[in-house]
Design a protein around this motif. Structure first.
Motif, short mmCIF file in Angstrom:
data_model
loop_
_atom_site.label_atom_id
_atom_site.label_comp_id
_atom_site.label_asym_id
_atom_site.label_seq_id
_atom_site.Cartn_x
_atom_site.Cartn_y
_atom_site.Cartn_z
N ASP A 271 -13.50 4.65 131.71
CA ASP A 271 -12.51 4.51 132.78
C ASP A 271 -12.73 3.22 133.57
O ASP A 271 -11.78 2.54 133.95
N VAL A 272 -13.99 2.88 133.83
CA VAL A 272 -14.31 1.63 134.51
C VAL A 272 -13.84 0.45 133.68
O VAL A 272 -13.20 -0.49 134.17
N PHE A 273 -14.15 0.51 132.39
CA PHE A 273 -13.78 -0.56 131.46
C PHE A 273 -12.27 -0.79 131.45
O PHE A 273 -11.79 -1.91 131.57
N LEU A 274 -11.51 0.29 131.32
CA LEU A 274 -10.06 0.17 131.26
C LEU A 274 -9.48 -0.28 132.59
O LEU A 274 -8.50 -1.03 132.63
N ASP A 275 -10.09 0.16 133.67
CA ASP A 275 -9.62 -0.27 134.99
C ASP A 275 -9.79 -1.77 135.17
O ASP A 275 -8.95 -2.44 135.79
N MET B 112 -19.71 -5.93 145.06
CA MET B 112 -19.93 -7.22 144.38
C MET B 112 -21.31 -7.21 143.72
O MET B 112 -22.30 -6.85 144.36
N PHE B 113 -21.39 -7.57 142.47
CA PHE B 113 -22.66 -7.53 141.77
C PHE B 113 -23.44 -8.81 141.99
O PHE B 113 -22.89 -9.86 142.30
N SER B 114 -24.76 -8.72 141.85
CA SER B 114 -25.62 -9.90 141.92
C SER B 114 -25.93 -10.33 140.50
O SER B 114 -26.65 -9.64 139.78
N PRO B 115 -25.40 -11.47 140.03
CA PRO B 115 -25.53 -11.83 138.62
C PRO B 115 -26.92 -12.21 138.18
O PRO B 115 -27.30 -12.01 137.04
N VAL B 116 -27.71 -12.78 139.08
CA VAL B 116 -29.03 -13.24 138.68
C VAL B 116 -30.11 -12.48 139.43
O VAL B 116 -30.92 -11.78 138.86
N ILE C 165 -25.02 5.89 127.67
CA ILE C 165 -26.22 6.66 127.39
C ILE C 165 -27.45 5.77 127.25
O ILE C 165 -28.53 6.08 127.76
N LEU C 166 -27.32 4.64 126.57
CA LEU C 166 -28.47 3.83 126.19
C LEU C 166 -28.89 2.77 127.20
O LEU C 166 -30.08 2.50 127.36
N CYS C 167 -27.93 2.18 127.90
CA CYS C 167 -28.21 0.96 128.67
C CYS C 167 -28.74 1.24 130.07
O CYS C 167 -28.25 2.13 130.77
N ASP C 168 -29.72 0.44 130.48
CA ASP C 168 -30.15 0.45 131.87
C ASP C 168 -29.09 -0.20 132.76
O ASP C 168 -28.79 0.29 133.84
N ARG C 169 -28.52 -1.30 132.27
CA ARG C 169 -27.43 -1.98 132.97
C ARG C 169 -26.44 -2.51 131.93
O ARG C 169 -26.80 -2.74 130.77
N VAL C 170 -25.21 -2.71 132.37
CA VAL C 170 -24.21 -3.31 131.50
C VAL C 170 -23.45 -4.39 132.28
O VAL C 170 -23.33 -4.34 133.50
N ALA C 171 -22.95 -5.36 131.54
CA ALA C 171 -22.02 -6.35 132.07
C ALA C 171 -20.71 -6.19 131.32
O ALA C 171 -20.70 -6.13 130.09
N ILE C 172 -19.61 -6.08 132.05
CA ILE C 172 -18.29 -5.97 131.44
C ILE C 172 -17.62 -7.33 131.49
O ILE C 172 -17.44 -7.90 132.56
N MET C 173 -17.30 -7.86 130.31
CA MET C 173 -16.72 -9.20 130.18
C MET C 173 -15.27 -9.13 129.75
O MET C 173 -14.86 -8.22 129.04
N ASP C 174 -14.51 -10.12 130.17
CA ASP C 174 -13.15 -10.32 129.64
C ASP C 174 -12.77 -11.77 129.89
O ASP C 174 -13.09 -12.33 130.95
N GLU C 175 -12.14 -12.38 128.90
CA GLU C 175 -11.69 -13.77 128.98
C GLU C 175 -12.81 -14.70 129.42
O GLU C 175 -12.62 -15.62 130.21
N GLY C 176 -14.02 -14.44 128.88
CA GLY C 176 -15.14 -15.34 129.11
C GLY C 176 -15.88 -15.15 130.41
O GLY C 176 -16.84 -15.86 130.70
N ARG C 177 -15.46 -14.18 131.24
CA ARG C 177 -16.08 -13.99 132.55
C ARG C 177 -16.64 -12.57 132.69
O ARG C 177 -16.14 -11.65 132.06
N ILE C 178 -17.65 -12.43 133.53
CA ILE C 178 -18.19 -11.11 133.84
C ILE C 178 -17.40 -10.53 135.01
O ILE C 178 -17.32 -11.13 136.08
N LEU C 179 -16.80 -9.37 134.78
CA LEU C 179 -15.99 -8.71 135.80
C LEU C 179 -16.81 -7.76 136.65
O LEU C 179 -16.48 -7.53 137.82
#
Length: 308
Positions: free
Chosen positions: A296-300, A1-5, A204-218
């Motif tokens: 693969d993470v994104f598609l999963d 589970m990620f910590s959003p803030v 390659i570029l990002c220190d961190r990423v957030a994957i979103m779908d339907e308005g929410r961070i997954l």
């Protein structure tokens, strides 16, 4: 589970429970996140995920229905004039002044922020357009226009830079050139928030990423941590004919075997044993080994169906 803030002590951006709806469409649905000073933070998601809407709320271009945003310690909405010199924004659709050269574009943008014209030359050098300084904007290539757009967003030396799909529609060489520009921006100590559809680029570029779908961070984390969390098998790909499917199935590791007209793929969680067995069988010619990626993470998380 990620910590959003998490710890917001050195955060350039803090977003808490932001929501934005258009009738029945929940474009942003309870998003919380923080971005540290100097961090390169990517927002990923399929078309319609809410990436651009979220970015525009953080920039102060849209008012959220609820929730709070702190950008460099201040609320960006209602529009704060004092905050504008500290942020740089490059939108999906860039607009330039007609009939001006690359240098004149930058000098004009600089003047809007009360910045001297000498800054234009530095920005041209940063984005690799010094040799195009006297070329009109409409005579530049697509990649050159993208780099000029980013230079315009940086000409006043902002602390936080927002880039919405900066490498969209660029050819592979232009994309790679722009990666160097983005790295140079971060090396200058800038905080970068950007959206992209290119998962290899984000990895390659990002220190961190957030994957979103339907308005929410997954999911939200460092790309490598997200990939490790997927716990996906390694794929060993052989040229067709190197090994029969039955022989591949007899290799150690309890592997899954798939075959098409060009190759045979062994999906395994014990790649060292499989590679050793293939070496014993002299079946390494043309072999490829592919581990899981951010794609693969994104598609999963978001599914594999086509999104228009």
């Amino acid at each position: 589970m990620f910590s959003p803030v998490g710890d917001t002590g050195n955060a350039a951006v803090v977003v808490e429970d932001i929501r934005k709806a258009y009738e029945d469409l929940h474009a942003v649905d309870g998003v919380s996140l923080s971005v540290a000073e100097g961090e390169f933070f990517g927002i990923l998601g399929p078309n319609g995920a809410g990436k651009t809407t979220l970015l525009e709320i953080i920039e102060g271009l849209r008012e959220p229905d609820s929730g709070t945003v702190r950008l460099l310690g201040e609320s960006p909405w209602p529009r704060r004039v004092a905050l504008l010199p500290r942020i740089g924004v490059q939108l999906q659709a860039s607009s330039f002044f007609e009939k001006l050269t690359a240098r004149e574009q930058l000098e004009t943008f600089a003047s809007l922020y009360g910045v001297g014209a000498t800054q234009a030359g530095e920005m041209l050098d940063l984005v690799g357009l010094t040799d195009k300084a006297d070329t009109r904007e409409d005579k530049l290539s697509g990649g050159q226009r993208q780099r000029l757009s980013i230079a315009c967003a940086l000409v006043h030396d902002p602390d936080v830079v927002f880039l919405d799909e900066p490498t969209a529609a660029l050819d592979p060489q232009a994309r790679r050139n722009l990666w160097d520009v983005l790295r140079a921006i971060q090396d200058r100590g800038k905080t970068i928030m950007y959206t992209t559809h290119y998962l290899d680029e984000a990895e390659i570029l990002c220190d961190r990423v957030a994957i979103m779908d339907e308005g929410r961070i997954l999911a939200m984390d460092r790309p490598a941590a997200l990939v490790r969390g997927l716990d996906a098998p390694t794929r060993v790909i052989l040229e067709r004919g190197s090994l029969s499917a039955s022989d591949a199935g007899a290799l150690p590791g309890g592997n899954d075997i798939t075959e098409d007209e060009q190759s045979l793929t062994i999906s395994t969680r014990r790649p060292a044993e499989v590679l050793s067995a293939l070496s014993d069988r002299d079946a390494l010619a043309g072999l490829q080994v592919r581990t899981a990626t951010l794609e693969d993470v994104f598609l999963d998380l978001t599914g594999r169906e086509y999104r228009a």
